[in-house]
Enzyme design. Structure first.
Site, PDB file in Angstrom:
ATOM      1  N   SER A   9       7.173   2.006   7.759  1.00  0.00           N
ATOM      2  CA  SER A   9       6.298   2.733   8.671  1.00  0.00           C
ATOM      3  C   SER A   9       5.991   4.166   8.242  1.00  0.00           C
ATOM      4  O   SER A   9       5.010   4.754   8.715  1.00  0.00           O
ATOM      5  CB  SER A   9       6.895   2.747  10.080  1.00  0.00           C
ATOM      6  OG  SER A   9       8.171   3.370  10.076  1.00  0.00           O
ATOM      7  N   GLY A  11       5.437   5.083   5.032  1.00  0.00           N
ATOM      8  CA  GLY A  11       4.621   5.082   3.822  1.00  0.00           C
ATOM      9  C   GLY A  11       3.155   5.269   4.162  1.00  0.00           C
ATOM     10  O   GLY A  11       2.755   5.317   5.331  1.00  0.00           O
ATOM     11  N   ARG A  12       2.330   5.365   3.134  1.00  0.00           N
ATOM     12  CA  ARG A  12       0.897   5.599   3.359  1.00  0.00           C
ATOM     13  C   ARG A  12       0.254   4.473   4.165  1.00  0.00           C
ATOM     14  O   ARG A  12      -0.523   4.721   5.091  1.00  0.00           O
ATOM     15  CB  ARG A  12       0.185   5.782   2.017  1.00  0.00           C
ATOM     16  CG  ARG A  12       0.481   7.105   1.346  1.00  0.00           C
ATOM     17  CD  ARG A  12      -0.136   7.188  -0.029  1.00  0.00           C
ATOM     18  NE  ARG A  12       0.419   6.186  -0.939  1.00  0.00           N
ATOM     19  CZ  ARG A  12       0.102   6.073  -2.228  1.00  0.00           C
ATOM     20  NH1 ARG A  12      -0.808   6.886  -2.744  1.00  0.00           N
ATOM     21  NH2 ARG A  12       0.651   5.160  -2.991  1.00  0.00           N
ATOM     22  N   MET A  13       0.581   3.228   3.825  1.00  0.00           N
ATOM     23  CA  MET A  13       0.026   2.115   4.582  1.00  0.00           C
ATOM     24  C   MET A  13       0.648   2.042   5.962  1.00  0.00           C
ATOM     25  O   MET A  13      -0.020   1.669   6.942  1.00  0.00           O
ATOM     26  CB  MET A  13       0.227   0.797   3.838  1.00  0.00           C
ATOM     27  CG  MET A  13      -0.907   0.431   2.905  1.00  0.00           C
ATOM     28  SD  MET A  13      -2.551   0.410   3.685  1.00  0.00           S
ATOM     29  CE  MET A  13      -2.298  -0.807   4.982  1.00  0.00           C
ATOM     30  N   ARG A  27       0.641  -1.473  20.695  1.00  0.00           N
ATOM     31  CA  ARG A  27       1.800  -0.599  20.512  1.00  0.00           C
ATOM     32  C   ARG A  27       2.465  -0.878  19.173  1.00  0.00           C
ATOM     33  O   ARG A  27       2.578  -2.032  18.762  1.00  0.00           O
ATOM     34  CB  ARG A  27       2.800  -0.826  21.644  1.00  0.00           C
ATOM     35  CG  ARG A  27       4.014   0.101  21.624  1.00  0.00           C
ATOM     36  CD  ARG A  27       4.809  -0.037  22.898  1.00  0.00           C
ATOM     37  NE  ARG A  27       5.428  -1.345  23.005  1.00  0.00           N
ATOM     38  CZ  ARG A  27       6.632  -1.641  22.503  1.00  0.00           C
ATOM     39  NH1 ARG A  27       7.316  -0.720  21.834  1.00  0.00           N
ATOM     40  NH2 ARG A  27       7.148  -2.848  22.660  1.00  0.00           N
ATOM     41  N   GLY A  73       1.245  -8.195   3.294  1.00  0.00           N
ATOM     42  CA  GLY A  73       0.207  -7.651   2.438  1.00  0.00           C
ATOM     43  C   GLY A  73       0.768  -7.030   1.176  1.00  0.00           C
ATOM     44  O   GLY A  73       0.036  -6.435   0.385  1.00  0.00           O
ATOM     45  N   THR A  97      -1.381 -12.420   1.938  1.00  0.00           N
ATOM     46  CA  THR A  97      -2.640 -12.187   1.250  1.00  0.00           C
ATOM     47  C   THR A  97      -2.519 -11.013   0.289  1.00  0.00           C
ATOM     48  O   THR A  97      -1.688 -10.125   0.497  1.00  0.00           O
ATOM     49  CB  THR A  97      -3.771 -11.904   2.264  1.00  0.00           C
ATOM     50  OG1 THR A  97      -4.989 -11.666   1.555  1.00  0.00           O
ATOM     51  CG2 THR A  97      -3.454 -10.681   3.115  1.00  0.00           C
ATOM     52  N   HIS A 130      -7.679   1.437  -9.316  1.00  0.00           N
ATOM     53  CA  HIS A 130      -6.884   1.977  -8.216  1.00  0.00           C
ATOM     54  C   HIS A 130      -6.338   3.349  -8.585  1.00  0.00           C
ATOM     55  O   HIS A 130      -6.394   3.774  -9.736  1.00  0.00           O
ATOM     56  CB  HIS A 130      -5.724   1.041  -7.879  1.00  0.00           C
ATOM     57  CG  HIS A 130      -6.135  -0.182  -7.126  1.00  0.00           C
ATOM     58  ND1 HIS A 130      -6.687  -1.285  -7.738  1.00  0.00           N
ATOM     59  CD2 HIS A 130      -6.098  -0.473  -5.792  1.00  0.00           C
ATOM     60  CE1 HIS A 130      -6.948  -2.208  -6.820  1.00  0.00           C
ATOM     61  NE2 HIS A 130      -6.612  -1.742  -5.638  1.00  0.00           N
ATOM     62  N   HIS A 131      -5.747   4.000  -7.588  1.00  0.00           N
ATOM     63  CA  HIS A 131      -5.155   5.328  -7.754  1.00  0.00           C
ATOM     64  C   HIS A 131      -4.050   5.325  -8.815  1.00  0.00           C
ATOM     65  O   HIS A 131      -3.490   4.281  -9.156  1.00  0.00           O
ATOM     66  CB  HIS A 131      -4.594   5.816  -6.416  1.00  0.00           C
ATOM     67  CG  HIS A 131      -3.635   4.839  -5.779  1.00  0.00           C
ATOM     68  ND1 HIS A 131      -2.295   4.812  -6.076  1.00  0.00           N
ATOM     69  CD2 HIS A 131      -3.842   3.839  -4.891  1.00  0.00           C
ATOM     70  CE1 HIS A 131      -1.701   3.857  -5.387  1.00  0.00           C
ATOM     71  NE2 HIS A 131      -2.625   3.238  -4.659  1.00  0.00           N
ATOM     72  N   LYS A 134      -0.436   3.411  -8.376  1.00  0.00           N
ATOM     73  CA  LYS A 134      -0.241   1.967  -8.192  1.00  0.00           C
ATOM     74  C   LYS A 134       0.601   1.417  -9.336  1.00  0.00           C
ATOM     75  O   LYS A 134       0.335   1.708 -10.508  1.00  0.00           O
ATOM     76  CB  LYS A 134      -1.593   1.249  -8.119  1.00  0.00           C
ATOM     77  CG  LYS A 134      -1.460  -0.240  -7.776  1.00  0.00           C
ATOM     78  CD  LYS A 134      -2.811  -0.848  -7.428  1.00  0.00           C
ATOM     79  CE  LYS A 134      -2.692  -2.334  -7.113  1.00  0.00           C
ATOM     80  NZ  LYS A 134      -1.809  -2.592  -5.958  1.00  0.00           N
TER      81      LYS A 134
END
Length: 241
Positions: A9, A11-13, A27, A73, A97, A130-131, A134
């Site tokens: 929670s 992290g960036r994602m 929530r 993910g 996925t 990508h950045h 990665k």
């Protein structure tokens, strides 16, 4: 109100997921490395994991024990991870996925259609960027698109892909699907699927401008998954494709 648990929670994602969950009127709760995943699984209605392959086994065990569905993910998964997912799907609903973007999900559908209608004289190349941070290549999305192309052609991607060309490699293999990976800057994710035919070319592309697109797609998938029976699911099913 649905409670969606976030693995990773902070992290960036994870931060993006929390924002998307709030945006959807639901929530969120979360856990990070060293935290109690079993406690989170017991408290949440569904979990979303974008953390790391190394944490997946413990997360799946917690979800199975609590009988909670999970959206995965995380990219960079190996064959053994897919065996673990298949095993967990005997008890709970699991959606795995390489990309939760709704746009990419539709792109994969279009790639599959194009590959099925264009003969092998049309070479397929997949370019992704990508950045700089990665760590895996090709990206999970590139592999997802490659699988879509392979399905359209009725071939096995593992046997029919070319990667990392360098030096004197010889001519391109007939019917192969090529991959190229670029890294740099802060790019959230760019993907081009190129169909290069005799004297003409088609490019199907997707540009991710912000990782919120992945977070919103994951939330949509999570809210859909809680109504499904045990089994393994994919993003196209969320969109009814």
């Amino acid at each position: 109100m649905t409670s969606i648990g976030i693995i990773g929670s902070e992290g960036r994602m994870g931060v993006a997921l929390a924002a998307a969950i709030s945006e959807a009127g639901q929530r969120s709760c979360g856990v990070d490395k060293g935290g109690n995943v079993a406690k989170l699984a017991a408290a949440a209605d569904v979990l979303v994991d974008f953390s790391s392959p190394g944490a997946l086994e413990a997360t799946l065990d917690a979800c199975v024990a609590a009988k909670r569905p999970i959206v995965i993910g995380t990219t960079g998964l190996e064959e053994r991870h897919h065996y673990l997912i298949d095993d967990a799907a005997k008890t709970i609903a699991v959606l795995q996925t390489g990309n939760t973007s709704l746009g990419v999900t539709l792109l994969a559908h279009l790639v599959r259609e194009a590959a099925s209608r264009l003969d092998p004289e049309w070479d397929i190349e997949i370019l992704e960027m990508h950045h700089r941070n990665k760590v895996d290549a090709p990206s999970g999305t590139a592999l997802l698109l490659g699988e879509a192309a392979a399905e359209g052609r009725g071939i096995d991607l593992a046997r029919c892909s070319e990667r990392g060309r360098d030096g004197v490699t010889g001519a391109r293999g007939h019917g192969k699907i090529g991959f190229a990976s670029l890294r740099g800057g802060t790019v959230a994710g760019d993907h081009d699927v190129i169909f290069a035919g005799p004297e003409e070319m088609i490019t199907l592309a997707h540009r991710a401008e912000n990782r919120m697109i992945f977070a919103r797609g994951a939330v949509k998938a999570a809210l859909w998954l809680i109504h499904q029976k045990r089994g393994r699911y994919t993003m196209p099913q969320v969109l009814g494709l």
